[in-house]
Structures are given as structure tokens and as C-alpha cells.
Motif scaffolding. Structure first.
Motif, short mmCIF file in Angstrom:
data_model
loop_
_atom_site.label_atom_id
_atom_site.label_comp_id
_atom_site.label_asym_id
_atom_site.label_seq_id
_atom_site.Cartn_x
_atom_site.Cartn_y
_atom_site.Cartn_z
N GLY A 136 44.32 27.77 46.18
CA GLY A 136 44.25 26.83 47.28
C GLY A 136 43.43 27.24 48.47
N SER A 192 41.44 25.27 45.08
CA SER A 192 42.69 24.74 44.55
C SER A 192 42.63 24.61 43.03
CB SER A 192 42.99 23.36 45.15
OG SER A 192 43.36 23.47 46.51
N VAL A 208 49.18 20.95 42.40
CA VAL A 208 48.38 22.16 42.54
C VAL A 208 49.26 23.40 42.33
CG1 VAL A 208 46.62 21.18 44.07
CG2 VAL A 208 48.67 22.22 45.06
N ARG A 212 44.67 27.58 53.32
CA ARG A 212 44.79 27.16 51.93
C ARG A 212 45.73 25.97 51.72
NH1 ARG A 212 45.54 31.84 48.63
NH2 ARG A 212 45.02 33.16 50.40
#
Length: 367
Positions: free
Chosen positions: A90, A194, A72, A55
Motif C-alpha cells: 500500500g 497497493s 487490498v 500507504r
């Protein structure tokens, strides 16, 4: 000597064009496996990727004034990702990203049952999807390659599936290359989950950000968020993002599809052929000036506005991940494709290699 100076200058420029990759420890998974964090640096951006769920942990980019911020949502430590089993922050989700109706599909004359973990349906691969696994990693030029072997029968899916996901950075872009093969017929739909907030401050909502999705159709869903099978026109609906539109303008419209999703949580049918690079979306934050452009070889994109975020998760700066504080542009094949023969096929056969590429490019726009 002049030619030597030119050559040295060219070498310096070439070296500067390549990014750096560093590896650090990121904790221990519940099964005792060591988890790593790879930080990829290139001009204009820095991205950190962990082997837990392959991720994206962070993406740091400048705003129009050069101020660097993380764009993010996520956590600063592994414990946050281990405890969070609902957001998929993610992660690479699979073996089948998005939903499969009732967790059932037929392939080669056999019916398969996979775990249902989203009401009556299966979501993002089942109860223990790829987001919960520790991937093997190796540094490559400008990035990292993550590898996972999912054995025959994993979560009820047929075939031993080998997946390679490459993250690379270059000139303000994070590129994801997917490659998959199997020893038995199976279905596969990988994507990255994400959540972006281009303001760089996860306390802000994304409702003032401007989105463009170059798609003439989307796939409406039933009450369980399973596609009906129709390809509906976006014309005259809140799903028309062919021109740049502020997210909050129509998200609260009196519309059945928006009520079902609690906001936007739908698949758009992208223009162009499956396998060809095409624009999947563009996001602009007027305050920071940041722009995100997403391109992909996939036929669809799931635009999700973080409707299920409820403020119970706390991020890297202990900010509350509240509703609409992040948006996803999940490039993909369509949801429930194994049960809709008219949709682009997600079947993968032995001897085939499934390739897909998605690129997230960051830039800025002046006021």
C-alpha cells in the motif's frame, strides 16, 4: 414552500455527494513519531490511509450483491508494516519507484550512487525509502494530503525534494494526486504499491481474475530485472492483455521473461501521451463481480502478480499472504529511466513542479 423543499433537497443531495474524513491514532513509529490513520468515506467505498509510508491500509467496496469487503492486502496494526520490509503493501514508494541498475545514474555531469537493496540494483528508493518514513498529513475536502520533505543527499539522491500526495474519494473512486518540486536537479518516480484482491478474501489467489491492459508494447528485462532498453511488441506473447484475459491462463508459460520475474513483474508502455489521462488497466473478479479500473497520466504501468509473497506475512484476518494472492498495477515512468535516454525522462529541475494523477475506480458487473 415548494421552492424551499427543492432547495433543501438539493442541499441534502450536495452534502451526500461529499465524503467524510476521520483521523485516529495508529501507533508509534520506531523513531518515536506518532502515526495517524485517516479514514475516507464516500458513497460506494471507504479507504484508510496511514502516515507511515503514506500507504493505503484498506479499501472497502461492495460486491455485486452489496457485500462489503476489503480488497487490498495489508495489516490491521502498525507493527505489521514496520516489520515488513519487503512487500511495500500500500505504500508510496520513492524517491524512485522500481529499479535503477547498480544503484547508479548520472545527472548534470555528476554520477550518483544510491543504496543497492535488490541484488546488484536499487529498488523503490533504496534501503530507507519513502515507504519507511512518517509523512505529515492534513485533512482536505473528501480526503487527506500527505507531505514529505526528502533532504539533499537522502539515500544518495541530489536535491531537497518536497512531495505532496493527495488521496481523495468520490463515487466509488480513490484518486491519488502527486506533486513534487526540488531545489536541485534530481530524478523522481513515485507510485502506489497497493496489492489488490478483488475477491475480498486474501486467502484466494488472483489467478482467476481477468485483466485487460491497453498496451501494445512492454519493456523486457535482463536477469536482474533491469530493462534492456527495447520496447517489445506484446503480439503473440503472454504479455498481450489487450483483450481481457484470465491471469492464470499464461502465467506459467515457458517464457524467459516470465521465468525472470517468477510471473508477471514488468512495465507496460501505455497508449497515449505522457501527461494525458489514459486507461492503465482493468481487473474483473468473476466470483464477486467487482471491477477495478485504473486510469493515469503516467506513461507506464508495472503489472505485478505478487510472485515474491511467500506465506510468511499474515494479514488483517491472520491469513497467510501467499504467492499470487495480490496483484499490483503500479502507474509509473519506466524502470531505470535515468540510464535510458530514450525512455520518458524522470528528471526534475528546480523551478519545475511534477504533477501526476492516478485513479482507482471500483464498480461491479452482473453475472
Amino acid at each position: 414552500m415548494r421552492w424551499l423543499r427543492i432547495m433543501l433537497l438539493s442541499m441534502t443531495t450536495a452534502m451526500a455527494a461529499h465524503g467524510s474524513v476521520t483521523k485516529t491514532a495508529f501507533g508509534i513509529a520506531p523513531d518515536g513519531t506518532a502515526v495517524e490513520l485517516y479514514t475516507l468515506k464516500s458513497e460506494g467505498m471507504e479507504a484508510s490511509i496511514t502516515t507511515f509510508g503514506a500507504r493505503v491500509v484498506s479499501i472497502k467496496t461492495p460486491d455485486r450483491d452489496g457485500k462489503i469487503a476489503d480488497v487490498v492486502l495489508g495489516y490491521s496494526a502498525l507493527d505489521g508494516y514496520v516489520a515488513d520490509k519487503s512487500t511495500y503493501f500500500g505504500a508510496i514508494v520513492g524517491r524512485y519507484g522500481n529499479r535503477i541498475a547498480f544503484g547508479k545514474f548520472s545527472l548534470d555531469g555528476h554520477q550518483y550512487q544510491i543504496p543497492t537493496n535488490n541484488g546488484a540494483n536499487s529498488l523503490h528508493g533504496g534501503t530507507v525509502g519513502f515507504d519507511r518514513m512518517v509523512w505529515q498529513a492534513r485533512a482536505i475536502a473528501d480526503g487527506v494530503e500527505m507531505t514529505l520533505v526528502s533532504k539533499d543527499g537522502d539515500q544518495g539522491y541530489p536535491g531537497t525534494l518536497t512531495v505532496h500526495v493527495r488521496y481523495t474519494v468520490h463515487h466509488g473512486a480513490l484518486r491519488i494526486d502527486y506533486s513534487s518540486s526540488t531545489d536541485k536537479g534530481t530524478v523522481i518516480n513515485l507510485t502506489n504499491h497497493s496489492y489488490f484482491n478483488l475477491s475480498g478474501d486474501a486467502k484466494n489467489t488472483i489467478l482467476d481474475e481477468v485483466v485487460m491492459i491497453p498496451a501494445d508494447q512492454y519493456t523486457p528485462v535482463d536477469s536482474g530485472q533491469i530493462p534492456t532498453g527495447a520496447l517489445a511488441s506484446v503480439e503473440g506473447t503472454p504479455f498481450d492483455f489487450r483483450k481481457p484475459t484470465v491471469i492464470g491462463t499464461r502465467i506459467h508459460d515457458d517464457n524467459e521473461q516470465l521465468r525472470i520475474g517468477g510471473g508477471y513483474d514488468h512495465n507496460w508502455v501505455l497508449r497515449g501521451k505522457n501527461g494525458e489521462v489514459k486507461t492503465a488497466g482493468r481487473v474483473y473478479d468473476p466470483v464477486s463481480g467487482r471491477v477495478l479500473t485504473v486510469t493515469t497520466t503516467e506513461p507506464g504501468v508495472q503489472f505485478y502478480t505478487g510472485n515474491s509473497l511467500n506465506g510468511t506475512q499474515y494479514g488483517k484476518a491472520q491469513e497467510s499472504h501467499s504467492k499470487n494472492t495480490g496483484l499490483c498495477l503500479e502507474t509509473q515512468h519506466f524502470p531505470d529511466s535515468p540510464n535510458h535516454p530514450a525512455f520518458p525522462s524522470t528528471e526534475l529541475k528546480p523551478g519545475e513542479v511534477r504533477h501526476s494523477t492516478t485513479t482507482f475506480t471500483f464498480s461491479t458487473h452482473a453475472k
